[in-house]
Enzyme design. Structure first.
Site, PDB file in Angstrom:
ATOM      1  N   LYS A 212      33.200  48.735  52.159  1.00 34.65           N
ATOM      2  CA  LYS A 212      33.555  48.040  53.405  1.00 34.65           C
ATOM      3  C   LYS A 212      35.073  47.852  53.523  1.00 34.65           C
ATOM      4  O   LYS A 212      35.652  48.136  54.567  1.00 34.65           O
ATOM      5  CB  LYS A 212      32.882  46.661  53.477  1.00 34.65           C
TER       6      LYS A 212
ATOM      7  N   ARG B 128      27.116  36.293  56.076  1.00 27.75           N
ATOM      8  CA  ARG B 128      26.450  36.648  54.824  1.00 27.75           C
ATOM      9  C   ARG B 128      25.049  36.068  54.731  1.00 27.75           C
ATOM     10  O   ARG B 128      24.333  36.345  53.782  1.00 27.75           O
ATOM     11  CB  ARG B 128      27.235  36.039  53.649  1.00 27.75           C
TER      12      ARG B 128
ATOM     13  N   ARG C 234      36.931  48.974  40.123  1.00 32.98           N
ATOM     14  CA  ARG C 234      37.760  48.649  41.289  1.00 32.98           C
ATOM     15  C   ARG C 234      39.085  48.015  40.879  1.00 32.98           C
ATOM     16  O   ARG C 234      39.131  47.158  40.004  1.00 32.98           O
ATOM     17  CB  ARG C 234      36.986  47.682  42.196  1.00 32.98           C
TER      18      ARG C 234
ATOM     19  N   ARG D   4      39.579  42.232  39.911  1.00 33.37           N
ATOM     20  CA  ARG D   4      39.131  40.931  40.413  1.00 33.37           C
ATOM     21  C   ARG D   4      38.368  40.159  39.349  1.00 33.37           C
ATOM     22  O   ARG D   4      37.586  40.729  38.597  1.00 33.37           O
ATOM     23  CB  ARG D   4      38.247  41.128  41.653  1.00 33.37           C
TER      24      ARG D   4
ATOM     25  N   ARG E  26      26.188  38.669  42.798  1.00 32.17           N
ATOM     26  CA  ARG E  26      26.549  38.907  44.203  1.00 32.17           C
ATOM     27  C   ARG E  26      25.582  39.882  44.859  1.00 32.17           C
ATOM     28  O   ARG E  26      25.229  39.735  46.022  1.00 32.17           O
ATOM     29  CB  ARG E  26      27.999  39.377  44.304  1.00 32.17           C
TER      30      ARG E  26
END
Ligand code: ADP
Ligand code: ADP
Ligand code: ZN
Length: 228
Positions: A19, A98, A137, A170, A181
């Site tokens: 995204k 969400r 990531r 992160r 998550r």
């Protein structure tokens, strides 16, 4: 001349679907501001305020920040953007809504302004691929650009190609927080898509391909939905 229509586009999908990567590519080409609630919270965390301490409590565990706080932070940001751009700016929402309560408050807030959602872009990727993407990531501490150690490597290992900022992993991209998550996504976020499907605004995109092919597909599917 027709009054300028403000576009509200949502990009949604499981963590790691791409995204953020896609939003950064398509938003400028559609004249939309990319607004990511996760980025808003990371900026708050960096500010080392009391609000930051409250957010950190949820954030580091991969839990959702409470709805009322999230909604306050998001709408304050959108209002500030609209003021700066004299109310003409469209928004590409990433990471919001969400859950059902957030979807309802967005509907209400838009109805109050006489606006509506132009499109909801669902970027979907099979679950086994997501963990690989997230644990590799890398994010720029300065501009928020996203890279991947293997799939989308920066030119130099530790700095952002776009701004020279330092890249970091992160704090919630650990396997445990990612699992949590993803659970929240499938339990709370995926069910709200039905609401958008019924409204006829849901556009489904296969995100399990090269970054550029996904971008081309999203732009193509939005071309009749978003007015310049
Ligand atoms: P999201 O915002 O949906 O969580 P990101 O845009 O941050 O996802 O992408 C997650 C990770 O996967 C990043 O490291 C990114 O570089 C990488 N990535 C994004 N799109 C693709 C793709 N189409 N193929 C392979 N890796 C990708
Ligand atoms: P991801 O999609 O990979 O979980 P984000 O950057 O969108 O990452 O969000 C990071 C964290 O910020 C979330 O785990 C949560 O703590 C908080 N957050 C972001 N968006 C929301 C939201 N709409 N509602 C509640 N919390 C949110
Ligand atoms: Zn950068």
């Amino acid at each position: 001349m027709a009054e300028h229509a403000v576009n509200y586009v949502i990009i949604v999908g499981p963590q790691g679907a791409g995204k953020g990567t896609q939003a950064a590519a398509v938003a400028p080409r559609l004249g939309l501001e990319h607004v990511a609630t996760g980025d808003l919270f990371r900026a708050i965390l960096k500010s080392e305020s009391e609000l930051g301490d409250e957010v950190r409590h949820y954030y580091d565990q991969g839990a959702l920040v409470p709805d009322d706080l999230t909604i306050r932070v998001l709408f304050a940001h959108i209002e500030q953007l609209q003021e700066e751009k004299r109310g003409t700016t469209g928004v590409l929402l990433d990471g919001f809504p969400r859950n059902a309560a957030q979807a309802k408050s967005l509907d209400d807030a838009l109805a109050e302004r006489g606006e509506a959602i132009s499109a909801v872009v669902l970027v979907d990727v099979p679950r086994p691929e997501l963990m690989k993407r997230l644990t590799g990531r890398l994010v720029c501490s300065n501009c928020g650009a996203t890279y991947h150690r293997e799939f989308n490597p920066p030119k130099s290992a530790e700095t952002c190609d776009q701004c020279g900022g330092e890249l970091f992993q992160r704090s919630d991209d650990t396997p445990e927080a990612v699992e949590k998550r993803l659970e929240i996504y499938y339990e709370q976020t995926e069910p709200i898509l039905e609401h958008y499907r019924e409204q006829g605004v849901l556009l489904e995109i296969d995100g399990n391909r090269e970054i550029d092919s996904v971008t081309a597909d999203i732009l193509d599917s939005l071309k009749d939905r978003v007015s310049a």
